[in-house]
Write a protein that holds these residues in place. Sequence first.
Motif, PDB file in Angstrom:
ATOM      1  N   THR A  21       0.851  -1.184   0.000  1.00 52.40           N
ATOM      2  CA  THR A  21       0.000   0.000   0.000  1.00 52.40           C
ATOM      3  C   THR A  21       0.888   1.236   0.000  1.00 52.40           C
ATOM      4  O   THR A  21       2.106   1.134   0.098  1.00 52.40           O
ATOM      5  CB  THR A  21      -0.933   0.000   1.233  1.00 52.40           C
ATOM      6  N   ASN A  75       1.053   6.525   2.842  1.00 49.00           N
ATOM      7  CA  ASN A  75      -0.009   7.088   3.677  1.00 49.00           C
ATOM      8  C   ASN A  75      -1.287   6.264   3.591  1.00 49.00           C
ATOM      9  O   ASN A  75      -2.370   6.754   3.892  1.00 49.00           O
ATOM     10  CB  ASN A  75      -0.290   8.537   3.282  1.00 49.00           C
ATOM     11  N   GLY A  76      -1.147   5.001   3.157  1.00 47.31           N
ATOM     12  CA  GLY A  76      -2.294   4.108   3.095  1.00 47.31           C
ATOM     13  C   GLY A  76      -2.719   3.650   4.480  1.00 47.31           C
ATOM     14  O   GLY A  76      -2.018   3.856   5.480  1.00 47.31           O
ATOM     15  N   GLU A  77      -3.857   2.989   4.532  1.00 47.90           N
ATOM     16  CA  GLU A  77      -4.449   2.617   5.822  1.00 47.90           C
ATOM     17  C   GLU A  77      -3.498   1.807   6.689  1.00 47.90           C
ATOM     18  O   GLU A  77      -3.454   1.979   7.909  1.00 47.90           O
ATOM     19  CB  GLU A  77      -5.738   1.833   5.577  1.00 47.90           C
ATOM     20  N   ARG A  78      -2.709   0.918   6.062  1.00 52.23           N
ATOM     21  CA  ARG A  78      -1.844   0.039   6.851  1.00 52.23           C
ATOM     22  C   ARG A  78      -0.515   0.695   7.231  1.00 52.23           C
ATOM     23  O   ARG A  78       0.303   0.088   7.925  1.00 52.23           O
ATOM     24  CB  ARG A  78      -1.604  -1.264   6.088  1.00 52.23           C
ATOM     25  N   ASN A  79      -0.297   1.923   6.774  1.00 48.06           N
ATOM     26  CA  ASN A  79       0.928   2.641   7.144  1.00 48.06           C
ATOM     27  C   ASN A  79       0.658   3.936   7.902  1.00 48.06           C
ATOM     28  O   ASN A  79       1.601   4.633   8.290  1.00 48.06           O
ATOM     29  CB  ASN A  79       1.750   2.965   5.886  1.00 48.06           C
ATOM     30  N   ILE A  80      -0.610   4.262   8.117  1.00 48.38           N
ATOM     31  CA  ILE A  80      -0.951   5.550   8.728  1.00 48.38           C
ATOM     32  C   ILE A  80      -0.327   5.711  10.109  1.00 48.38           C
ATOM     33  O   ILE A  80       0.223   6.770  10.441  1.00 48.38           O
ATOM     34  CB  ILE A  80      -2.486   5.724   8.806  1.00 48.38           C
ATOM     35  N   ASP A  81      -0.402   4.657  10.933  1.00 50.68           N
ATOM     36  CA  ASP A  81       0.139   4.807  12.284  1.00 50.68           C
ATOM     37  C   ASP A  81       1.663   4.884  12.283  1.00 50.68           C
ATOM     38  O   ASP A  81       2.262   5.478  13.182  1.00 50.68           O
ATOM     39  CB  ASP A  81      -0.360   3.695  13.212  1.00 50.68           C
ATOM     40  N   ARG A 123       2.281   3.936  16.094  1.00 53.88           N
ATOM     41  CA  ARG A 123       2.378   2.487  16.264  1.00 53.88           C
ATOM     42  C   ARG A 123       3.435   2.165  17.317  1.00 53.88           C
ATOM     43  O   ARG A 123       4.473   2.805  17.388  1.00 53.88           O
ATOM     44  CB  ARG A 123       2.734   1.792  14.949  1.00 53.88           C
TER      45      ARG A 123
END
Length: 221
Positions: A76, A79-85, A91
């Motif tokens: 992804t 800044n995709g959903e799985r990298n946002i944190d 994270r």
Amino acid sequence: MVLPAFLGCGNSPAQWTNHNKLETIAFAIGVYRDIFKEYPPIVVTNDAEESLHSWRVLILPQIEANNFYDQYDFETAWNGERNIDLRDGTRRMDSDEPNELVNAGRVYLPDDSPRMQETVFVALVNGQLREKEVRLPSVTQTGHYLPPGEPFVVLEIKHSGIHWMEPRDVTPPMDRYPDWPSVDEVRDQIVGSVEIGDGDTRIFRDRTATLTYLESLTKME
């Protein structure tokens, strides 16, 4: 071993606040090149030509930020959903160093603003990039590489407006990367630069020498 050269007199390495970080980045790019036999792609895109990943993320293993690199999802966007944190620094890992992931990008941030996410280091792209496949963890995508023989130049600028994970850098105005800041737009923000060339060649330039170098590139066009 070829020692790095320093050009200019306006701000010596001792006075250059982020010079050590620029040295670390230059070394990491050189190690990446030694491993993969080429510089890292400036930007990685998908089949829809969407910009996904930056060279700053790709060299994380070479600056010993392996945990962040392993957590990053290359399938992804940055800044995709799985990298946002990861992007936002929220994270956490079960680790003796709870801020390990937060600190992964510290090398790209100014020393006096450790909580900022805005990189002060950007690549200089002086022309069209060449495209070819790049193999990343779990996925193969399209890498946009510097032309053969062209050095990898990293500028230090005071304010880039670019998140350190974001696949944007500095270039002359180009249709392919219309949202990238131009050299003219960041000229007043330039602090210095490093040019990573053949072998172990690294040329560090202060602000004055960097501006002279950029002017020489303009005359060659």
